[in-house]
Motif scaffolding. Structure first.
Motif, PDB file in Angstrom:
ATOM      1  N   ALA A 157       0.821  -1.209   0.000  1.00 20.12           N
ATOM      2  CA  ALA A 157       0.000   0.000   0.000  1.00 20.12           C
ATOM      3  C   ALA A 157       0.857   1.262   0.000  1.00 20.12           C
ATOM      4  O   ALA A 157       0.489   2.267  -0.615  1.00 20.12           O
ATOM      5  CB  ALA A 157      -0.927  -0.012   1.213  1.00 20.12           C
ATOM      6  N   ALA A 158       1.999   1.202   0.686  1.00 18.04           N
ATOM      7  CA  ALA A 158       2.856   2.383   0.831  1.00 18.04           C
ATOM      8  C   ALA A 158       3.831   2.569  -0.320  1.00 18.04           C
ATOM      9  O   ALA A 158       4.507   3.599  -0.395  1.00 18.04           O
ATOM     10  CB  ALA A 158       3.643   2.293   2.140  1.00 18.04           C
ATOM     11  N   SER A 159       3.910   1.597  -1.227  1.00 16.47           N
ATOM     12  CA  SER A 159       4.954   1.615  -2.253  1.00 16.47           C
ATOM     13  C   SER A 159       4.618   2.452  -3.475  1.00 16.47           C
ATOM     14  O   SER A 159       5.516   2.906  -4.193  1.00 16.47           O
ATOM     15  CB  SER A 159       5.251   0.184  -2.713  1.00 16.47           C
ATOM     16  OG  SER A 159       4.146  -0.335  -3.463  1.00 16.47           O
ATOM     17  N   GLY A 160       3.336   2.627  -3.776  1.00 15.31           N
ATOM     18  CA  GLY A 160       2.956   3.280  -5.016  1.00 15.31           C
ATOM     19  C   GLY A 160       3.005   2.349  -6.211  1.00 15.31           C
ATOM     20  O   GLY A 160       2.766   2.774  -7.343  1.00 15.31           O
ATOM     21  N   LEU A 161       3.290   1.069  -5.969  1.00 12.76           N
ATOM     22  CA  LEU A 161       3.335   0.074  -7.040  1.00 12.76           C
ATOM     23  C   LEU A 161       1.958  -0.568  -7.222  1.00 12.76           C
ATOM     24  O   LEU A 161       1.023  -0.310  -6.459  1.00 12.76           O
ATOM     25  CB  LEU A 161       4.395  -0.981  -6.716  1.00 12.76           C
ATOM     26  CG  LEU A 161       5.838  -0.470  -6.842  1.00 12.76           C
ATOM     27  CD1 LEU A 161       6.802  -1.360  -6.096  1.00 12.76           C
ATOM     28  CD2 LEU A 161       6.230  -0.365  -8.316  1.00 12.76           C
ATOM     29  N   ASN A 162       1.844  -1.408  -8.237  1.00  7.46           N
ATOM     30  CA  ASN A 162       0.569  -2.007  -8.621  1.00  7.46           C
ATOM     31  C   ASN A 162       0.010  -2.877  -7.494  1.00  7.46           C
ATOM     32  O   ASN A 162       0.569  -3.923  -7.160  1.00  7.46           O
ATOM     33  CB  ASN A 162       0.759  -2.859  -9.885  1.00  7.46           C
ATOM     34  CG  ASN A 162      -0.550  -3.309 -10.494  1.00  7.46           C
ATOM     35  OD1 ASN A 162      -1.604  -3.241  -9.861  1.00  7.46           O
ATOM     36  ND2 ASN A 162      -0.492  -3.775 -11.724  1.00  7.46           N
ATOM     37  N   GLY A 163      -1.106  -2.449  -6.917  1.00  6.36           N
ATOM     38  CA  GLY A 163      -1.758  -3.219  -5.875  1.00  6.36           C
ATOM     39  C   GLY A 163      -2.880  -4.087  -6.394  1.00  6.36           C
ATOM     40  O   GLY A 163      -3.548  -4.771  -5.609  1.00  6.36           O
ATOM     41  N   GLN A 164      -3.107  -4.079  -7.715  1.00  2.49           N
ATOM     42  CA  GLN A 164      -4.129  -4.929  -8.327  1.00  2.49           C
ATOM     43  C   GLN A 164      -3.551  -6.251  -8.820  1.00  2.49           C
ATOM     44  O   GLN A 164      -4.284  -7.215  -9.019  1.00  2.49           O
ATOM     45  CB  GLN A 164      -4.775  -4.202  -9.517  1.00  2.49           C
ATOM     46  CG  GLN A 164      -5.477  -2.916  -9.149  1.00  2.49           C
ATOM     47  CD  GLN A 164      -6.744  -3.152  -8.362  1.00  2.49           C
ATOM     48  OE1 GLN A 164      -7.354  -4.204  -8.455  1.00  2.49           O
ATOM     49  NE2 GLN A 164      -7.146  -2.167  -7.566  1.00  2.49           N
ATOM     50  N   ASN A 165      -2.240  -6.283  -9.027  1.00  6.64           N
ATOM     51  CA  ASN A 165      -1.578  -7.478  -9.556  1.00  6.64           C
ATOM     52  C   ASN A 165      -0.198  -7.558  -8.915  1.00  6.64           C
ATOM     53  O   ASN A 165       0.683  -6.764  -9.222  1.00  6.64           O
ATOM     54  CB  ASN A 165      -1.469  -7.380 -11.082  1.00  6.64           C
ATOM     55  CG  ASN A 165      -0.881  -8.641 -11.704  1.00  6.64           C
ATOM     56  OD1 ASN A 165      -0.720  -9.668 -11.045  1.00  6.64           O
ATOM     57  ND2 ASN A 165      -0.571  -8.568 -12.995  1.00  6.64           N
ATOM     58  N   PHE A 166      -0.021  -8.496  -7.995  1.00  2.00           N
ATOM     59  CA  PHE A 166       1.245  -8.566  -7.263  1.00  2.00           C
ATOM     60  C   PHE A 166       1.509  -9.999  -6.836  1.00  2.00           C
ATOM     61  O   PHE A 166       0.614 -10.840  -6.798  1.00  2.00           O
ATOM     62  CB  PHE A 166       1.212  -7.649  -6.035  1.00  2.00           C
ATOM     63  CG  PHE A 166       0.060  -7.900  -5.094  1.00  2.00           C
ATOM     64  CD1 PHE A 166       0.171  -8.807  -4.052  1.00  2.00           C
ATOM     65  CD2 PHE A 166      -1.140  -7.216  -5.252  1.00  2.00           C
ATOM     66  CE1 PHE A 166      -0.887  -9.030  -3.191  1.00  2.00           C
ATOM     67  CE2 PHE A 166      -2.213  -7.445  -4.397  1.00  2.00           C
ATOM     68  CZ  PHE A 166      -2.084  -8.354  -3.365  1.00  2.00           C
ATOM     69  N   ALA A 167       2.779 -10.274  -6.516  1.00  2.00           N
ATOM     70  CA  ALA A 167       3.167 -11.608  -6.069  1.00  2.00           C
ATOM     71  C   ALA A 167       4.213 -11.489  -4.974  1.00  2.00           C
ATOM     72  O   ALA A 167       5.155 -10.687  -5.089  1.00  2.00           O
ATOM     73  CB  ALA A 167       3.727 -12.426  -7.231  1.00  2.00           C
ATOM     74  N   PHE A 168       4.042 -12.283  -3.929  1.00  2.00           N
ATOM     75  CA  PHE A 168       5.084 -12.388  -2.907  1.00  2.00           C
ATOM     76  C   PHE A 168       5.914 -13.611  -3.238  1.00  2.00           C
ATOM     77  O   PHE A 168       5.390 -14.721  -3.340  1.00  2.00           O
ATOM     78  CB  PHE A 168       4.465 -12.519  -1.519  1.00  2.00           C
ATOM     79  CG  PHE A 168       5.479 -12.828  -0.448  1.00  2.00           C
ATOM     80  CD1 PHE A 168       6.535 -11.967  -0.207  1.00  2.00           C
ATOM     81  CD2 PHE A 168       5.383 -13.985   0.306  1.00  2.00           C
ATOM     82  CE1 PHE A 168       7.476 -12.253   0.763  1.00  2.00           C
ATOM     83  CE2 PHE A 168       6.304 -14.275   1.291  1.00  2.00           C
ATOM     84  CZ  PHE A 168       7.366 -13.410   1.519  1.00  2.00           C
ATOM     85  N   VAL A 169       7.216 -13.430  -3.398  1.00  2.00           N
ATOM     86  CA  VAL A 169       8.080 -14.522  -3.860  1.00  2.00           C
ATOM     87  C   VAL A 169       9.063 -14.986  -2.791  1.00  2.00           C
ATOM     88  O   VAL A 169       9.997 -15.739  -3.084  1.00  2.00           O
ATOM     89  CB  VAL A 169       8.837 -14.108  -5.150  1.00  2.00           C
ATOM     90  CG1 VAL A 169       7.851 -13.808  -6.272  1.00  2.00           C
ATOM     91  CG2 VAL A 169       9.739 -12.899  -4.906  1.00  2.00           C
ATOM     92  N   GLY A 170       8.875 -14.550  -1.561  1.00  2.27           N
ATOM     93  CA  GLY A 170       9.712 -15.046  -0.468  1.00  2.27           C
ATOM     94  C   GLY A 170      11.102 -14.428  -0.481  1.00  2.27           C
ATOM     95  O   GLY A 170      11.273 -13.216  -0.655  1.00  2.27           O
ATOM     96  N   TYR A 171      12.115 -15.280  -0.332  1.00  2.00           N
ATOM     97  CA  TYR A 171      13.505 -14.834  -0.291  1.00  2.00           C
ATOM     98  C   TYR A 171      14.159 -15.031  -1.652  1.00  2.00           C
ATOM     99  O   TYR A 171      13.845 -15.990  -2.374  1.00  2.00           O
ATOM    100  CB  TYR A 171      14.294 -15.637   0.748  1.00  2.00           C
ATOM    101  CG  TYR A 171      13.876 -15.390   2.178  1.00  2.00           C
ATOM    102  CD1 TYR A 171      14.566 -14.493   2.986  1.00  2.00           C
ATOM    103  CD2 TYR A 171      12.799 -16.079   2.738  1.00  2.00           C
ATOM    104  CE1 TYR A 171      14.187 -14.272   4.302  1.00  2.00           C
ATOM    105  CE2 TYR A 171      12.409 -15.866   4.047  1.00  2.00           C
ATOM    106  CZ  TYR A 171      13.101 -14.967   4.827  1.00  2.00           C
ATOM    107  OH  TYR A 171      12.724 -14.754   6.127  1.00  2.00           O
ATOM    108  N   VAL A 172      15.069 -14.152  -2.006  1.00  2.00           N
ATOM    109  CA  VAL A 172      15.900 -14.361  -3.187  1.00  2.00           C
ATOM    110  C   VAL A 172      17.176 -15.079  -2.747  1.00  2.00           C
ATOM    111  O   VAL A 172      17.524 -15.056  -1.568  1.00  2.00           O
ATOM    112  CB  VAL A 172      16.224 -13.031  -3.894  1.00  2.00           C
ATOM    113  CG1 VAL A 172      14.964 -12.388  -4.440  1.00  2.00           C
ATOM    114  CG2 VAL A 172      16.950 -12.067  -2.963  1.00  2.00           C
TER     115      VAL A 172
END
Length: 266
Positions: A157-172
């Motif tokens: 919410a605070a990022s200004g990035l797309n909040g309609q299409n997103f993915a959490f990918v864990g750790y790199v």
């Protein structure tokens, strides 16, 4: 909460404040981040499945000071998830792990409501606990998610990035070459599809990750870093990568020794 043996108990997913590991002097009252309904539910439970028993006891002490407890701290039944769930996660169905989860939920079949809790934030999201929730559904138990802070959603919410299409990918990956390859894959996906990519790192590796991101990402990719969310030293910074690099001051003012969420996208 129901204690009758005639009816199974429920599984409550109990979020906790995001200040795990913060000194007691800096820790806020749980009522600042948890609504009254969540605190009331937590205070009434006496059976817990937890990521870490020590942090759960610390959380219950804070609930006790605000709301009181249904049983003294010494009378609380706190069972830790197996170590494998901490190290490898339990998000993927596994016959042995799911069978163990059913065992941990045995008190619910005797009528005890139970709480699932992680070290910080919402259990089973970027933390172990999914196996317990799966088992609860398989056993016909009512699953009740309670309201509280979720760092991934706060960061998005605070990022200004797309909040309609997103993915959490864990750790790199930790290894430099593998990390670079993975970051480029995530950036390519984000730029092609518009899907925000969200990931995390262990706090002591946050600085190395941020430096790698600035080195690897395209200058016009947007990078957001959200550190110490909800804490007294919270910092949220979102900018194009070329702006992060200006003046070589990207790390200035960021409490990278605290938990952080990283996001990339358009």
């Amino acid at each position: 909460m129901n204690t009758s043996t005639a009816k199974p108990g429920s599984l409550y997913l109990v979020p906790t404040p995001l200040d795990f590991g913060v000194s007691q002097d800096s820790a806020t009252a749980p009522s600042q981040w948890l609504p009254a309904e969540t605190l009331t539910a937590a205070s009434s439970l006496t059976h817990w499945i937890t990521e870490n028993a020590k942090s759960t006891r610390a959380f219950l002490k804070r609930v006790e000071a605000t709301q009181g407890l249904a049983a003294p701290l010494q009378g609380q039944h706190i069972t830790e998830l197996p170590r494998a769930a901490h190290k490898k996660g339990d998000h993927t169905p596994d016959t042995q792990g799911d069978a163990l989860a059913r065992t941990l939920l045995a008190p619910a079949l005797l009528g005890h409501d139970m709480g699932l809790v992680s070290e910080a934030g919402m259990p089973a999201i970027a933390d172990p606990g999914s196996s317990i929730v799966r088992a609860a559904h398989a056993m016909g138990l009512r699953v009740v998610p309670l309201t509280g802070p979720v760092s991934l959603m706060l960061a998005l919410a605070a990022s200004g990035l797309n909040g309609q299409n997103f993915a959490f990918v864990g750790y790199v990956p930790q290894e430099a070459t593998e990390r670079t390859q993975r970051v480029r894959e995530l950036e390519s996906l984000a730029l092609k599809t518009g899907q925000t990519q969200i990931f995390i790192e262990t706090p002591y590796r946050n600085t190395a990750l941020l430096q790698a991101l600035m080195k690897t990402l395209h200058p016009h990719t947007r990078l957001a870093v959200c550190c110490a969310l909800t804490l007294h030293n919270q910092v949220v910074r979102s900018a194009l990568v070329h702006d992060w690099k200006r003046g070589n001051g990207a790390l200035a003012g960021l409490p990278l020794d605290a938990p952080a969420v990283f996001l990339i996208g358009r």
